[in-house]
Design a protein around this motif. Sequence first.
Motif, mmCIF file in Angstrom:
data_model
loop_
_atom_site.group_PDB
_atom_site.id
_atom_site.type_symbol
_atom_site.label_atom_id
_atom_site.label_comp_id
_atom_site.label_asym_id
_atom_site.label_seq_id
_atom_site.Cartn_x
_atom_site.Cartn_y
_atom_site.Cartn_z
ATOM 1 N N UNK A 402 1.115 7.305 0.193
ATOM 2 C CA UNK A 402 2.220 8.268 0.371
ATOM 3 C C UNK A 402 3.496 7.724 -0.269
ATOM 4 N N UNK A 403 3.703 6.399 -0.015
ATOM 5 C CA UNK A 403 4.905 5.779 -0.591
ATOM 6 C C UNK A 403 4.857 5.801 -2.114
ATOM 7 N N UNK A 404 3.638 5.445 -2.626
ATOM 8 C CA UNK A 404 3.494 5.460 -4.086
ATOM 9 C C UNK A 404 3.677 6.868 -4.643
ATOM 10 N N UNK A 405 3.072 7.833 -3.889
ATOM 11 C CA UNK A 405 3.184 9.228 -4.357
ATOM 12 C C UNK A 405 4.628 9.707 -4.288
ATOM 13 N N UNK A 406 5.267 9.252 -3.194
ATOM 14 C CA UNK A 406 6.687 9.644 -3.044
ATOM 15 C C UNK A 406 7.506 9.090 -4.200
ATOM 16 N N UNK A 407 7.267 7.824 -4.491
ATOM 17 C CA UNK A 407 7.986 7.195 -5.605
ATOM 18 C C UNK A 407 7.672 7.895 -6.921
ATOM 19 N N UNK A 408 6.332 8.235 -7.061
ATOM 20 C CA UNK A 408 5.914 8.924 -8.285
ATOM 21 C C UNK A 408 6.606 10.275 -8.399
ATOM 22 N N UNK A 409 6.622 10.993 -7.241
ATOM 23 C CA UNK A 409 7.281 12.313 -7.240
ATOM 24 C C UNK A 409 8.768 12.158 -7.529
ATOM 25 N N UNK A 410 9.335 11.078 -6.927
ATOM 26 C CA UNK A 410 10.771 10.833 -7.161
ATOM 27 C C UNK A 410 11.026 10.567 -8.640
ATOM 28 N N UNK A 411 10.122 9.759 -9.227
ATOM 29 C CA UNK A 411 10.249 9.478 -10.653
ATOM 30 C C UNK A 411 10.106 10.753 -11.473
#
Length: 481
Positions: A402-411
């Motif tokens: 989720x954190x990685x996805x969140x970061x990815x989405x943020x990026x």
Amino acid sequence: MKNFFSTAIFIFLTSTIVFAQQHRIDSLLKVLPTIEDEKQRIDLLNALAFQYTILSPNDAEKFANDAAVKARGTSYKKGLAESLKILGILHYVRNEYSVAVEYCYQSLKLYEEISDPSGKAKVLNNLALIFSKQNQFDKAREFSEQSLKLKRTIGDSLGVSNSLLLLSEYYRNAKNFAKALELCKESLSRLQQLKYEGGLSHVYLAMGEVYSDQDNYTLASSYYKDAIRYAKISSDNMQVIAANNKLGQLFLNSQQFDSAYYYLRATIALAKKRNNRAQEMEALKFLSIYFEKQGNLDSALYFTRQVSDLERVIFENERREQIATIQMLYDYQQKEQELGFQRKIVKRQYIAIGGVSLILILAVMLGFKFYALNKTNHQAKEALMKLNIEINRMNENLEMKVQERTEEIAQQNQKLIEYAFFTAHEVRGPLARILGLVELARIKELMDDREEILERLQEAAQELDEIIRIINRKLEGSRNK
């Protein structure tokens, strides 16, 4: 004693064993200490008691009582039945008929419980003889016929002979002499076929009684003498005494005084030797009558006094024995009652033990069940723990994802913002110029400047194309990431 015949044949009717010899008793006494098995020891004590019934009634009673106590202690019904039967014989000989009947009934009940027709038949014979002695002839006949029927059924030829002899006593008392002689002769025939000399004296004495009742003194005395001869062969001292007494009475009735005196004196001597006071007293009575008929009143009075003294001694002895017997019967009833209580206690203990055993079995079964459940629970707990660990691990992975996805989405959002900004600024400029140049080209007044407009339009289009390429490269770069 009214009926010597009944007394004399009683022991003969109680067993098919040959009358005791001293060497037989000695051999049994030697074997007794070596017997360890309790039932065999009880049987041996009863055998000794029976052997002593003629030689020593007191010793016989001692052995029979000892056997009875041991038999009760071991619940050996057959041994107890035999002991009670022998005690019945001894009390009959002592003229204690009520006690003898009580012992016989107890013995009969035990033989019925263990389904022993032979023992039952012998006791029925004894009861018939006791009731005959008490002049209860109907009862005597009833028991005698029951015994005879049983013995014929089991094929006991000697037993049948004994019962026939006893039944003849009933018919003799009923004055049916022909039937009595018929039964005696059948009994004699069976004994001769079996070659059993021990019983011949009893048959001859019975036949002598029948002829004596018919006042046929010649035949009666002949059979009495035969009875004495065979009784001596079989060492049956009681039978010898009884036959001598009968001969003394017979000769007294036929007024053969010398012979009467001889046989009566022989009876008294033998009775004293064998401590048989009842027959001694009977002989003394007839000896008193003898002297009275001879006119010797002093001697008649002397023997009458002897009869009186002996009668008093017998009465005292019988009274003591009766008291002892009553006490023994009371003790027996107390012991029976005590044994009954003990059986109830043992039964309750068995029930309690059964209940406890059942509870223990159920407890063990429940223990196994609980153990299985506990094992299953432990396994389930371990599985649950593993599952929890796995879920936690999955949760941790999920959080990371989720954190990685969140970061990815943020990026991606940042890139979209950048793209929007880039589009808004970089794309907007060339596009605005193109749109402006297109509008200029539509103006007719500027037809001469068309070439320049086209050139500038081409430059703006190329600039826009380059910007679009840059955007494409950025988008592709984002996808690759």
